[in-house]
Design a protein around this motif. Structure first.
Motif, PDB file in Angstrom:
ATOM      1  N   GLU A  28       0.866  -1.169   0.000  1.00 26.71           N
ATOM      2  CA  GLU A  28       0.000   0.000   0.000  1.00 26.71           C
ATOM      3  C   GLU A  28       0.907   1.224   0.000  1.00 26.71           C
ATOM      4  O   GLU A  28       1.612   1.472   0.980  1.00 26.71           O
ATOM      5  CB  GLU A  28      -0.854  -0.053   1.271  1.00 26.71           C
ATOM      6  CG  GLU A  28      -1.801   1.074   1.408  1.00 26.71           C
ATOM      7  CD  GLU A  28      -2.905   0.772   2.415  1.00 26.71           C
ATOM      8  OE1 GLU A  28      -3.094  -0.398   2.779  1.00 26.71           O
ATOM      9  OE2 GLU A  28      -3.551   1.709   2.835  1.00 26.71           O
ATOM     10  N   HIS A  35      -1.130   6.047  -4.388  1.00 31.38           N
ATOM     11  CA  HIS A  35      -2.182   5.226  -3.788  1.00 31.38           C
ATOM     12  C   HIS A  35      -3.505   5.409  -4.524  1.00 31.38           C
ATOM     13  O   HIS A  35      -4.220   4.449  -4.825  1.00 31.38           O
ATOM     14  CB  HIS A  35      -2.318   5.607  -2.321  1.00 31.38           C
ATOM     15  CG  HIS A  35      -3.250   4.719  -1.559  1.00 31.38           C
ATOM     16  ND1 HIS A  35      -4.620   4.843  -1.649  1.00 31.38           N
ATOM     17  CD2 HIS A  35      -3.018   3.693  -0.723  1.00 31.38           C
ATOM     18  CE1 HIS A  35      -5.189   3.926  -0.883  1.00 31.38           C
ATOM     19  NE2 HIS A  35      -4.233   3.215  -0.313  1.00 31.38           N
ATOM     20  N   ARG A  40      -4.128  -0.757  -3.934  1.00 30.78           N
ATOM     21  CA  ARG A  40      -3.397  -1.674  -3.067  1.00 30.78           C
ATOM     22  C   ARG A  40      -3.193  -3.002  -3.792  1.00 30.78           C
ATOM     23  O   ARG A  40      -4.052  -3.433  -4.551  1.00 30.78           O
ATOM     24  CB  ARG A  40      -4.180  -1.881  -1.775  1.00 30.78           C
ATOM     25  CG  ARG A  40      -4.104  -0.645  -0.887  1.00 30.78           C
ATOM     26  CD  ARG A  40      -5.276  -0.530   0.054  1.00 30.78           C
ATOM     27  NE  ARG A  40      -6.442   0.000  -0.627  1.00 30.78           N
ATOM     28  CZ  ARG A  40      -7.543   0.433   0.004  1.00 30.78           C
ATOM     29  NH1 ARG A  40      -7.603   0.392   1.306  1.00 30.78           N
ATOM     30  NH2 ARG A  40      -8.564   0.894  -0.685  1.00 30.78           N
TER      31      ARG A  40
END
Ligand code: CA
Length: 275
Positions: A28, A35, A40
């Motif tokens: 992550e 992000h 993830r």
């Protein structure tokens, strides 16, 4: 729409094998922009090759898939996962050649959750599952000799389960010059649960067992533990790796509720885990 994820990883050597040749990871990015774009990433790899090579191959698989997914131009999760598997294949072949470890390889499955979609890529017989309500769906079809025979209607699942060739893979990382992973993408919704695992789990539990363990546990960590316990109770003849991702809701901001630095997993306190 960004989803809130509750996830856990568990890796267990099992009760018979002397070494752990499985590896798993959850990644992550700390960087908010990265992000938001790439989400993830979850990976399970099951190494093979003996003579201390299987764990090397599995380690290279997890690290290379992670690096390739989060670096370079963004072409979307499915294309990045495909490129990441190609890169991992090349890295394993190179390490095998340079390190005198010919024949090492790995099965692997990776899932990237970006906004409210999941892309899943795999090679070999590591599996991905999706549980929605009472229904469990396999997101992967094993690249194995027995799966090919089942697809052709020449072997039943019960025959495949005990067949002497059940561990023979038709595709894997490190097996051929050109990697050809299967990649698929689908929407996720609150309440869904994803499971990635090696054959050390699914070889000892049918789809119903897996769905039940996933839905009965109150959170991802307890679901992962329940799944590992299930495999151990049934003999634990192989390394067991489990990644559980539960989609607990939707959030409007991109700040994750669970923050793990890249590469860290949660295997501490596992009594069967090897250092
Ligand atoms: Ca295995």
């Amino acid at each position: 729409m960004e989803l809130t994820l509750d996830y856990a990883l568990l890796l267990d050597r099992g009760l018979v094998r002397e070494r752990n040749e499985d590896r798993c990871g959850a990644f992550e990015p700390e960087d908010q922009a990265l992000h938001a774009q790439r989400g993830r990433l979850f990976v399970v790899a099951d190494g093979m090759g003996g003579h201390a090579a299987g764990d090397v191959a599995a380690e290279i698989a997890v690290q290379t898939i992670q690096e390739a997914y989060f670096h370079g131009d963004w072409t979307g999760a499915p294309a990045k996962l495909r490129a990441a598997f190609v890169a991992a294949n090349q890295a394993i072949l190179r390490a095998a050649r340079d390190g005198g470890r010919q024949g090492m390889g790995a099965a692997a499955v990776a899932a990237a959750v970006v906004e409210d979609r999941v892309a899943v890529a795999h090679l070999g017989d590591c599996r991905g599952y999706l549980v929605r309500g009472n229904h469990i769906t396999r997101l992967t079809s094993d690249h194995s000799w027995v799966q090919e025979r089942m697809d052709a209607g020449r072997l039943t699942p019960d025959e495949a389960r005990i067949h002497p060739y059940r561990n023979v893979l038709t595709r894997a990382l490190g097996a051929e010059a050109e990697a050809a992973p299967d990649v698929a993408e689908r929407p996720l919704t609150p309440g869904d649960a994803l499971l990635l695992c090696s054959d050390g789990l699914w070889g000892l539990a049918d789809d119903r067992d897996l769905a039940q363990a996933l839905t009965a546990a109150p959170d991802a960590a307890q679901a992962a533990q329940a799944l590992v316990d299930l495999a151990l109770a049934r003999g634990g003849h192989d390394n067991i790796s489990v990644v559980v991702v539960r989609v607990s809701g939707a959030v409007s901001d991109v700040a994750p509720t669970v923050k793990l630095p890249l590469g860290r997993d949660r295997t501490a306190g596992n009594k069967h885990e090897q250092a």
